[in-house]
Motif scaffolding. Structure first.
Motif, PDB file in Angstrom:
ATOM      1  N   ARG A  96      -6.652   5.239  -6.076  1.00  0.00           N
ATOM      2  CA  ARG A  96      -6.530   4.429  -4.859  1.00  0.00           C
ATOM      3  C   ARG A  96      -6.696   5.328  -3.626  1.00  0.00           C
ATOM      4  NH1 ARG A  96      -7.804   0.127  -2.185  1.00  0.00           N
ATOM      5  NH2 ARG A  96      -6.293  -0.422  -0.566  1.00  0.00           N
TER       6      ARG A  96
ATOM      7  N   TRP B 106      -1.765   2.548   8.678  1.00  0.00           N
ATOM      8  CA  TRP B 106      -1.926   1.384   7.800  1.00  0.00           C
ATOM      9  C   TRP B 106      -0.866   0.327   8.120  1.00  0.00           C
ATOM     10  CZ3 TRP B 106      -5.535   0.848   3.701  1.00  0.00           C
ATOM     11  CH2 TRP B 106      -5.384  -0.314   2.942  1.00  0.00           C
TER      12      TRP B 106
ATOM     13  N   ARG C  41      -1.494   8.550   8.076  1.00  0.00           N
ATOM     14  CA  ARG C  41      -2.319   7.430   7.586  1.00  0.00           C
ATOM     15  C   ARG C  41      -1.459   6.252   7.174  1.00  0.00           C
ATOM     16  NH1 ARG C  41      -6.229  11.657   4.577  1.00  0.00           N
ATOM     17  NH2 ARG C  41      -6.547  12.763   6.519  1.00  0.00           N
TER      18      ARG C  41
ATOM     19  N   ASP D 265      -7.089  18.285   1.578  1.00  0.00           N
ATOM     20  CA  ASP D 265      -6.316  18.120   2.820  1.00  0.00           C
ATOM     21  C   ASP D 265      -6.107  19.425   3.576  1.00  0.00           C
ATOM     22  OD1 ASP D 265      -5.946  15.391   2.412  1.00  0.00           O
ATOM     23  OD2 ASP D 265      -4.161  15.714   1.189  1.00  0.00           O
TER      24      ASP D 265
ATOM     25  N   ARG E 196      -9.567   5.248  -0.609  1.00  0.00           N
ATOM     26  CA  ARG E 196      -9.288   5.242   0.833  1.00  0.00           C
ATOM     27  C   ARG E 196      -9.932   6.431   1.535  1.00  0.00           C
ATOM     28  NH1 ARG E 196      -3.103   4.256  -0.197  1.00  0.00           N
ATOM     29  NH2 ARG E 196      -3.138   6.520  -0.192  1.00  0.00           N
TER      30      ARG E 196
ATOM     31  N   VAL F 194      -9.391  -1.355   3.375  1.00  0.00           N
ATOM     32  CA  VAL F 194     -10.328  -0.310   2.987  1.00  0.00           C
ATOM     33  C   VAL F 194     -11.618  -0.965   2.524  1.00  0.00           C
ATOM     34  CG1 VAL F 194     -10.824   1.352   1.151  1.00  0.00           C
ATOM     35  CG2 VAL F 194      -8.635   1.425   2.321  1.00  0.00           C
TER      36      VAL F 194
ATOM     37  N   ASP G  86       1.355  14.946   3.932  1.00  0.00           N
ATOM     38  CA  ASP G  86       0.002  14.925   4.503  1.00  0.00           C
ATOM     39  C   ASP G  86      -0.526  13.515   4.751  1.00  0.00           C
ATOM     40  OD1 ASP G  86      -0.249  17.709   4.486  1.00  0.00           O
ATOM     41  OD2 ASP G  86      -0.957  17.725   2.417  1.00  0.00           O
ATOM     42  N   ARG G  87       0.114  12.493   4.181  1.00  0.00           N
ATOM     43  CA  ARG G  87      -0.367  11.116   4.353  1.00  0.00           C
ATOM     44  C   ARG G  87       0.500  10.318   5.326  1.00  0.00           C
ATOM     45  NH1 ARG G  87      -4.039  12.962   2.618  1.00  0.00           N
ATOM     46  NH2 ARG G  87      -5.359  12.487   0.821  1.00  0.00           N
TER      47      ARG G  87
ATOM     48  N   GLU H 141       0.842  -1.198   0.000  1.00  0.00           N
ATOM     49  CA  GLU H 141       0.000   0.000   0.000  1.00  0.00           C
ATOM     50  C   GLU H 141       0.881   1.254   0.000  1.00  0.00           C
ATOM     51  OE1 GLU H 141      -3.247  -0.498  -0.210  1.00  0.00           O
ATOM     52  OE2 GLU H 141      -3.908   1.603  -0.147  1.00  0.00           O
ATOM     53  N   MET H 142       0.559   2.181  -0.915  1.00  0.00           N
ATOM     54  CA  MET H 142       1.400   3.367  -1.110  1.00  0.00           C
ATOM     55  C   MET H 142       0.669   4.633  -0.677  1.00  0.00           C
ATOM     56  SD  MET H 142       3.463   4.191  -4.601  1.00  0.00           S
ATOM     57  CE  MET H 142       2.511   5.406  -5.507  1.00  0.00           C
ATOM     58  N   PHE H 143       1.427   5.529  -0.053  1.00  0.00           N
ATOM     59  CA  PHE H 143       0.889   6.824   0.388  1.00  0.00           C
ATOM     60  C   PHE H 143       1.854   7.897  -0.075  1.00  0.00           C
ATOM     61  CE2 PHE H 143      -0.720   3.607   3.197  1.00  0.00           C
ATOM     62  CZ  PHE H 143      -2.028   3.982   3.472  1.00  0.00           C
ATOM     63  N   TRP H 144       1.328   8.951  -0.669  1.00  0.00           N
ATOM     64  CA  TRP H 144       2.181  10.010  -1.200  1.00  0.00           C
ATOM     65  C   TRP H 144       1.960  11.314  -0.449  1.00  0.00           C
ATOM     66  CZ3 TRP H 144       0.272  13.937  -5.022  1.00  0.00           C
ATOM     67  CH2 TRP H 144       1.293  14.818  -5.401  1.00  0.00           C
TER      68      TRP H 144
ATOM     69  N   ALA I  55     -13.738   6.250   1.674  1.00  0.00           N
ATOM     70  CA  ALA I  55     -14.137   5.252   2.678  1.00  0.00           C
ATOM     71  C   ALA I  55     -14.033   5.835   4.082  1.00  0.00           C
ATOM     72  CB  ALA I  55     -13.281   3.992   2.543  1.00  0.00           C
TER      73      ALA I  55
ATOM     74  N   TYR J 294      -2.403   6.168  -8.562  1.00  0.00           N
ATOM     75  CA  TYR J 294      -2.335   6.446  -7.123  1.00  0.00           C
ATOM     76  C   TYR J 294      -3.547   7.256  -6.672  1.00  0.00           C
ATOM     77  CZ  TYR J 294      -1.254   8.489  -2.687  1.00  0.00           C
ATOM     78  OH  TYR J 294      -1.355   8.895  -1.377  1.00  0.00           O
TER      79      TYR J 294
END
Lengths: 210, 210
Positions: B68, A196, A192, B188, B72, A204, A188-189, A182-185, B75, B65
């Protein structure tokens, strides 16, 4: 079960990577997540999509906004914020050194010191003299580390790391990747991503999606 | 002192504008801030910087991305998420109608209904039949509204609004602008924009900046 972990992919020219680097350790500690520091280069990824410089330079309105947002976000986090000149700085040497130290305690320490020099003090990290000073100020053997950082094996390892980033779909920095992929960019993420990584089984709900 | 207000600039093709539109009213109410709904078109702004479609299509890794991340985030907010085909949808007609209603209670209601149709149900909002159905389902006089939305004065007003967005440095959506001109970009930043609008005198400490 192994201790939860999270990959932290960062590029030294990236402003928002600075904010993440300065706060990830305390947040990860609180979340019980181990951080894998992953310096890489965005340049080749940007070049592959036709960009010759930072998107913040290519799109001036976005660039002006980003610096204002950085000022606000840094103030909120109690961090100094100063724009290096020129921007972006070339982070190649810093990334080679950071890669060398990535699995040692001094790697993250060096990473944070470089970011603070660059975006906290506006110093030119493209200049090898800056990197040498940063290393020496940390009490490290600057000459020995710079020598090893410049060896072919380490240069090839950074190249491979950057190719891995592209292959895994990384398009910007900071990027966080959990063990399940699972990737978050973006800074600000970060929260999360840690959440995760700490509880991957949550997932999700996707009943509502196509 | 006048009641605090915040401009909410949104584009119907923008996925993250959907998330903001669905949650801005409750958050603004809690913050004591009045929202000024500002539909506009990103297309001309993107075109001026050489983009012919959404950046999420131009840069496929970023696009994958984004979907996805939308899944998330939706949700997390308890919202449905579905990709319309094709993406992006042309939001011109919806924007003309939303502009017509922007200063009436039905404008925000219509805006939310369009976003729900588009990104909650994957319906084609480029199709005038969808817009007509959305209006009718809200109990509004669809034919009369569509007629007025298509009048030259309203078309010119949307064009002027879009030119205003570009002149004020807006480069994406959603964008929030406080009465003192402070700009925040992205879903955000909605909370921080409201906080700023409610207490503009706070400002940002900038002693540490260049």
């Amino acid at each position: 079960m192994a201790r939860p972990s999270l990959e932290f992919w960062y590029e030294f020219a990236s402003t928002y990577s600075y904010l993440s680097a300065m706060r990830i350790e305390a947040l990860a500690e609180a979340a019980g997540v181990e951080i894998r520091w992953r310096p890489f280069l965005l340049g080749p990824i940007f070049a592959a999509q036709g960009w010759t410089t930072s998107p913040f330079n290519l799109y001036p309105a976005k660039g002006r906004y980003m610096w204002r947002d950085m000022q606000r976000e840094a103030a909120r986090l109690g961090l100094p914020c100063r724009q290096p000149d020129p921007f972006p700085q070339n982070g190649l040497l810093a990334a080679r050194v950071a890669l060398l130290g990535a699995d040692h305690p001094w790697g993250p320490t060096f990473t944070k010191a470089v970011y603070r020099a660059e975006f906290g003090e506006g110093r030119p990290i493209s200049d090898p003299a800056t990197i040498r000073t940063v290393l020496a100020d940390l009490g490290l053997d600057a000459e020995a580390i710079l020598l090893r950082a410049g060896e072919e094996a380490n240069k090839a390892a950074l190249k491979a790391r950057t190719e891995e980033a592209m292959a895994r779909g990384i398009f910007g920095a900071p990027t966080f990747i959990a063990p399940d992929g699972e990737m978050f960019w973006g800074n600000d993420r970060l929260e999360r991503a840690l959440e995760w990584a700490a509880r991957p089984e949550q997932g999700v709900p996707d009943a509502a999606t196509a």
